[in-house]
Design a protein around this motif. Sequence first.
Motif, PDB file in Angstrom:
ATOM      1  N   ILE A 306       0.853  -1.199   0.000  1.00  0.00           N
ATOM      2  CA  ILE A 306       0.000   0.000   0.000  1.00  0.00           C
ATOM      3  C   ILE A 306       0.885   1.243   0.000  1.00  0.00           C
ATOM      4  O   ILE A 306       0.635   2.222  -0.711  1.00  0.00           O
ATOM      5  CB  ILE A 306      -0.957  -0.009   1.221  1.00  0.00           C
ATOM      6  N   SER A 307       1.934   1.176   0.770  1.00  0.00           N
ATOM      7  CA  SER A 307       2.873   2.300   0.821  1.00  0.00           C
ATOM      8  C   SER A 307       3.430   2.619  -0.574  1.00  0.00           C
ATOM      9  O   SER A 307       3.551   3.790  -0.954  1.00  0.00           O
ATOM     10  CB  SER A 307       4.021   1.915   1.742  1.00  0.00           C
ATOM     11  N   LYS A 308       3.760   1.555  -1.313  1.00  0.00           N
ATOM     12  CA  LYS A 308       4.323   1.770  -2.663  1.00  0.00           C
ATOM     13  C   LYS A 308       3.314   2.470  -3.569  1.00  0.00           C
ATOM     14  O   LYS A 308       3.680   3.269  -4.423  1.00  0.00           O
ATOM     15  CB  LYS A 308       4.716   0.426  -3.278  1.00  0.00           C
ATOM     16  N   VAL A 309       2.037   2.151  -3.380  1.00  0.00           N
ATOM     17  CA  VAL A 309       1.005   2.802  -4.208  1.00  0.00           C
ATOM     18  C   VAL A 309       0.845   4.267  -3.798  1.00  0.00           C
ATOM     19  O   VAL A 309       0.668   5.153  -4.636  1.00  0.00           O
ATOM     20  CB  VAL A 309      -0.354   2.061  -4.059  1.00  0.00           C
ATOM     21  N   LEU A 310       0.906   4.514  -2.490  1.00  0.00           N
ATOM     22  CA  LEU A 310       0.582   5.856  -1.992  1.00  0.00           C
ATOM     23  C   LEU A 310       1.740   6.851  -2.052  1.00  0.00           C
ATOM     24  O   LEU A 310       1.517   8.058  -2.148  1.00  0.00           O
ATOM     25  CB  LEU A 310       0.075   5.762  -0.545  1.00  0.00           C
ATOM     26  N   GLU A 311       2.949   6.332  -1.967  1.00  0.00           N
ATOM     27  CA  GLU A 311       4.078   7.276  -1.899  1.00  0.00           C
ATOM     28  C   GLU A 311       4.111   8.287  -3.060  1.00  0.00           C
ATOM     29  O   GLU A 311       4.311   9.484  -2.823  1.00  0.00           O
ATOM     30  CB  GLU A 311       5.404   6.520  -1.807  1.00  0.00           C
ATOM     31  N   PRO A 312       3.900   7.835  -4.291  1.00  0.00           N
ATOM     32  CA  PRO A 312       3.966   8.823  -5.388  1.00  0.00           C
ATOM     33  C   PRO A 312       2.889   9.910  -5.319  1.00  0.00           C
ATOM     34  O   PRO A 312       3.046  10.970  -5.915  1.00  0.00           O
ATOM     35  CB  PRO A 312       3.761   7.967  -6.652  1.00  0.00           C
ATOM     36  N   VAL A 313       1.792   9.650  -4.611  1.00  0.00           N
ATOM     37  CA  VAL A 313       0.718  10.656  -4.591  1.00  0.00           C
ATOM     38  C   VAL A 313       0.732  11.516  -3.320  1.00  0.00           C
ATOM     39  O   VAL A 313       0.003  12.502  -3.226  1.00  0.00           O
ATOM     40  CB  VAL A 313      -0.688  10.022  -4.758  1.00  0.00           C
ATOM     41  N   ALA A 314       1.511  11.124  -2.353  1.00  0.00           N
ATOM     42  CA  ALA A 314       1.567  11.902  -1.102  1.00  0.00           C
ATOM     43  C   ALA A 314       2.462  13.111  -1.320  1.00  0.00           C
ATOM     44  O   ALA A 314       3.670  13.064  -1.120  1.00  0.00           O
ATOM     45  CB  ALA A 314       2.092  11.040   0.035  1.00  0.00           C
ATOM     46  N   LYS A 315       1.842  14.183  -1.777  1.00  0.00           N
ATOM     47  CA  LYS A 315       2.625  15.369  -2.152  1.00  0.00           C
ATOM     48  C   LYS A 315       2.121  16.583  -1.401  1.00  0.00           C
ATOM     49  O   LYS A 315       0.937  16.670  -1.080  1.00  0.00           O
ATOM     50  CB  LYS A 315       2.482  15.634  -3.646  1.00  0.00           C
ATOM     51  N   PRO A 316       3.012  17.543  -1.169  1.00  0.00           N
ATOM     52  CA  PRO A 316       2.530  18.785  -0.545  1.00  0.00           C
ATOM     53  C   PRO A 316       1.756  19.622  -1.555  1.00  0.00           C
ATOM     54  O   PRO A 316       1.959  19.492  -2.767  1.00  0.00           O
ATOM     55  CB  PRO A 316       3.828  19.486  -0.130  1.00  0.00           C
ATOM     56  N   LEU A 317       0.873  20.420  -1.047  1.00  0.00           N
ATOM     57  CA  LEU A 317       0.123  21.346  -1.902  1.00  0.00           C
ATOM     58  C   LEU A 317       1.035  22.528  -2.240  1.00  0.00           C
ATOM     59  O   LEU A 317       1.417  23.303  -1.362  1.00  0.00           O
ATOM     60  CB  LEU A 317      -1.114  21.813  -1.141  1.00  0.00           C
ATOM     61  N   LYS A 518       3.330   6.323   4.364  1.00  0.00           N
ATOM     62  CA  LYS A 518       3.712   5.186   5.228  1.00  0.00           C
ATOM     63  C   LYS A 518       2.803   5.105   6.459  1.00  0.00           C
ATOM     64  O   LYS A 518       2.335   4.021   6.826  1.00  0.00           O
ATOM     65  CB  LYS A 518       5.181   5.364   5.647  1.00  0.00           C
ATOM     66  N   ASP A 519       2.553   6.255   7.068  1.00  0.00           N
ATOM     67  CA  ASP A 519       1.685   6.271   8.257  1.00  0.00           C
ATOM     68  C   ASP A 519       0.311   5.716   7.909  1.00  0.00           C
ATOM     69  O   ASP A 519      -0.263   4.915   8.640  1.00  0.00           O
ATOM     70  CB  ASP A 519       1.492   7.710   8.772  1.00  0.00           C
ATOM     71  N   PHE A 520      -0.207   6.174   6.776  1.00  0.00           N
ATOM     72  CA  PHE A 520      -1.548   5.754   6.369  1.00  0.00           C
ATOM     73  C   PHE A 520      -1.567   4.247   6.100  1.00  0.00           C
ATOM     74  O   PHE A 520      -2.459   3.529   6.538  1.00  0.00           O
ATOM     75  CB  PHE A 520      -1.965   6.529   5.114  1.00  0.00           C
ATOM     76  N   ALA A 521      -0.551   3.772   5.367  1.00  0.00           N
ATOM     77  CA  ALA A 521      -0.494   2.349   5.015  1.00  0.00           C
ATOM     78  C   ALA A 521      -0.407   1.487   6.278  1.00  0.00           C
ATOM     79  O   ALA A 521      -1.087   0.467   6.403  1.00  0.00           O
ATOM     80  CB  ALA A 521       0.712   2.091   4.107  1.00  0.00           C
ATOM     81  N   GLU A 522       0.413   1.902   7.220  1.00  0.00           N
ATOM     82  CA  GLU A 522       0.565   1.116   8.454  1.00  0.00           C
ATOM     83  C   GLU A 522      -0.710   1.160   9.289  1.00  0.00           C
ATOM     84  O   GLU A 522      -1.080   0.172   9.918  1.00  0.00           O
ATOM     85  CB  GLU A 522       1.757   1.635   9.269  1.00  0.00           C
ATOM     86  N   ALA A 523      -1.356   2.318   9.291  1.00  0.00           N
ATOM     87  CA  ALA A 523      -2.591   2.424  10.076  1.00  0.00           C
ATOM     88  C   ALA A 523      -3.672   1.507   9.496  1.00  0.00           C
ATOM     89  O   ALA A 523      -4.384   0.832  10.228  1.00  0.00           O
ATOM     90  CB  ALA A 523      -3.082   3.883  10.094  1.00  0.00           C
ATOM     91  N   ILE A 524      -3.782   1.471   8.179  1.00  0.00           N
ATOM     92  CA  ILE A 524      -4.784   0.594   7.552  1.00  0.00           C
ATOM     93  C   ILE A 524      -4.449  -0.874   7.789  1.00  0.00           C
ATOM     94  O   ILE A 524      -5.311  -1.707   8.048  1.00  0.00           O
ATOM     95  CB  ILE A 524      -4.851   0.876   6.032  1.00  0.00           C
ATOM     96  N   ALA A 525      -3.176  -1.200   7.699  1.00  0.00           N
ATOM     97  CA  ALA A 525      -2.771  -2.605   7.839  1.00  0.00           C
ATOM     98  C   ALA A 525      -2.712  -3.045   9.296  1.00  0.00           C
ATOM     99  O   ALA A 525      -2.479  -4.215   9.586  1.00  0.00           O
ATOM    100  CB  ALA A 525      -1.410  -2.816   7.166  1.00  0.00           C
ATOM    101  N   GLY A 526      -2.922  -2.099  10.202  1.00  0.00           N
ATOM    102  CA  GLY A 526      -2.942  -2.448  11.623  1.00  0.00           C
ATOM    103  C   GLY A 526      -1.569  -2.795  12.181  1.00  0.00           C
ATOM    104  O   GLY A 526      -1.450  -3.575  13.121  1.00  0.00           O
ATOM    105  N   ILE A 527      -0.525  -2.236  11.578  1.00  0.00           N
ATOM    106  CA  ILE A 527       0.845  -2.477  12.074  1.00  0.00           C
ATOM    107  C   ILE A 527       1.057  -1.631  13.319  1.00  0.00           C
ATOM    108  O   ILE A 527       0.792  -0.425  13.297  1.00  0.00           O
ATOM    109  CB  ILE A 527       1.888  -2.046  11.015  1.00  0.00           C
ATOM    110  N   ALA A 528       1.536  -2.242  14.352  1.00  0.00           N
ATOM    111  CA  ALA A 528       1.771  -1.483  15.590  1.00  0.00           C
ATOM    112  C   ALA A 528       2.875  -0.462  15.358  1.00  0.00           C
ATOM    113  O   ALA A 528       3.851  -0.756  14.670  1.00  0.00           O
ATOM    114  CB  ALA A 528       2.170  -2.428  16.698  1.00  0.00           C
ATOM    115  N   PRO A 529       2.709   0.763  15.916  1.00  0.00           N
ATOM    116  CA  PRO A 529       3.728   1.792  15.679  1.00  0.00           C
ATOM    117  C   PRO A 529       5.065   1.426  16.318  1.00  0.00           C
ATOM    118  O   PRO A 529       5.110   0.698  17.256  1.00  0.00           O
ATOM    119  CB  PRO A 529       3.143   3.041  16.345  1.00  0.00           C
TER     120      PRO A 529
END
Length: 529
Positions: A306-317, A518-529
Amino acid sequence: MAIGFIKKIFSFGKDAVEEKPVPQQEVAPETTDAAEITPFVPDKEEEGTAGVATEPSANTAADASVAVQDESVPRPIPPLVGEMPPYATLADEKAEAAIPSSVPSGQLPHEGGEQRETEVTAEDVRTDTNESKAVPDIVAIPPETTTEDADTKGENAEASESVVANETVAVEKESASALSPLVGEIPARAEGVGASAEPAPNLPKGFAASEKRPKEEAAAPQPKLSWYQRLRRGLARTSSQLTGQIASLFTKRKLDDATLQDLEDLLIQADLGVETAMRITDTLASERYGKDVTGEDVSRIMAGEISKVLEPVAKPLELDLSHKPHVILVVGVNGTGKTTTIGKLAAKLSGAGLKVMLAAGDTFRAAAIEQLKIWAERTKSDIVSSKLGADAAGLAYEAYERAREKKSDVLIIDTAGRLQNKAELMAELEKIVRVLGKLDPDAPHTVLQTLDATTGQNALQQVEIFRNVAGVSGLIMTKLDGTARGGILVAISAKHKLPVYFIGVGEGIDDLEPFEAKDFAEAIAGIAP
Ligand SMILES: Nc1nc2c(ncn2[C@@H]2O[C@H](COP(=O)(O)OP(=O)(O)OP(=O)(O)O)[C@@H](O)[C@H]2O)c(=O)[nH]1
């Protein structure tokens, strides 16, 4: 510090920022007949203004009454936005700050006895808190409550306003203390009003200070969650549903074709999209085929993919502040959170010292105009609004001109919510974009689409159509709190590859944060911080 902060949440434009020549206006669109500009007026209380309603008539920004922002005076840089309290708290603090530190107890309305002309004070109306402080001989209560306070106080609004309208009130010591019915227990002032830390007052004979001063209780603040904690809490439903199902799928099972197929179905049902679901199952198969698999194994691989999919779109405005203003048009389906998100964005920008103007382009709903005015007040932004039913494109055009005149850094234009399949409404949106382009061919410089995470798969089509009609350049997903459908953001990112600037996980002013893959992907996947 402010600039560093802005750089963190917004990227200030492209490498080579050039002042573009402003083309002459060729064709003026139909202008709104009653667009009005409501400037943010600093220190209103000092000017004796009784509320928000600094609503100059439809004057131009050149009007002296409108030009409240003295360009020669640098705007004060407020504290870091990330530490801003929710707006309700902000308003409360403001109301409390407006209350003089020594307010007499007077006779409260519920205390019985004869009603006196000067009995009801702002303090009484708001907190109903009995005061037990030593009462000065004569105390003046200035009418400092503003209608902003009233707005945020809901039902107390009318009463507060009536206090504002009152003349300065004088209360005599004898009457006030004689009428005080306090017996035995002397409550401390409400936290924040400023006297709870003071020693107990000298009480008259026959009174005793209680040991049970409720100060500690009132002072115990709720621990403020970090953004990461709030993100996890917001996505808890999405992740617990997903990880729960995955865990039961892999109980004592070796990884085979059947379990891979079941997993793929499960991931698709969780709105992650076919492409991402297949990426996850392929990676899992390549690592663990024929072996025991645990839910943790799947979560780890899922977070990575999920992180690999999201990283390219996580951009600042990106804001190109050479535009003055950088124009942000906010579009989306009804109720997706446009107006609320505009308020949250304005808070960030204005909190970082930028001059922000809002345009109430949702001319369909009176409540939407009022809602934006409240946000403007809270975020110390200027606002341009018009009559209900006015031409939205005309208003956008006029707001752009006003923002130029006032040298605003950013203009954020609200639009009416519209379903993507309503051709007529989508044509109106197209017109707004076209009209803005007459003042600057690059405008609007950003077209933001808000997406409601709870709508699931329909969001994919919403992006498709708004992108084609309005040239959406980036997304903000709202309402990720409390939905089990947060996975849709992954599917949208995989399909449309549009930047995701921020995500919203609540209705509060600070419930909007830059999107971190990464934060979003881990939160969805339920990975403990
Ligand atoms: N829980 C939650 N609620 C949100 C969030 N963002 C907005 N809302 C709420 O969603 C509702 C609709 O928000 P608005 O900002 O009015 O939406 P809009 O798109 O401007 O609505 P229209 O003008 O009708 O198109 C309001 O009750 C907001 O408080 C969010 O991130 N989380």
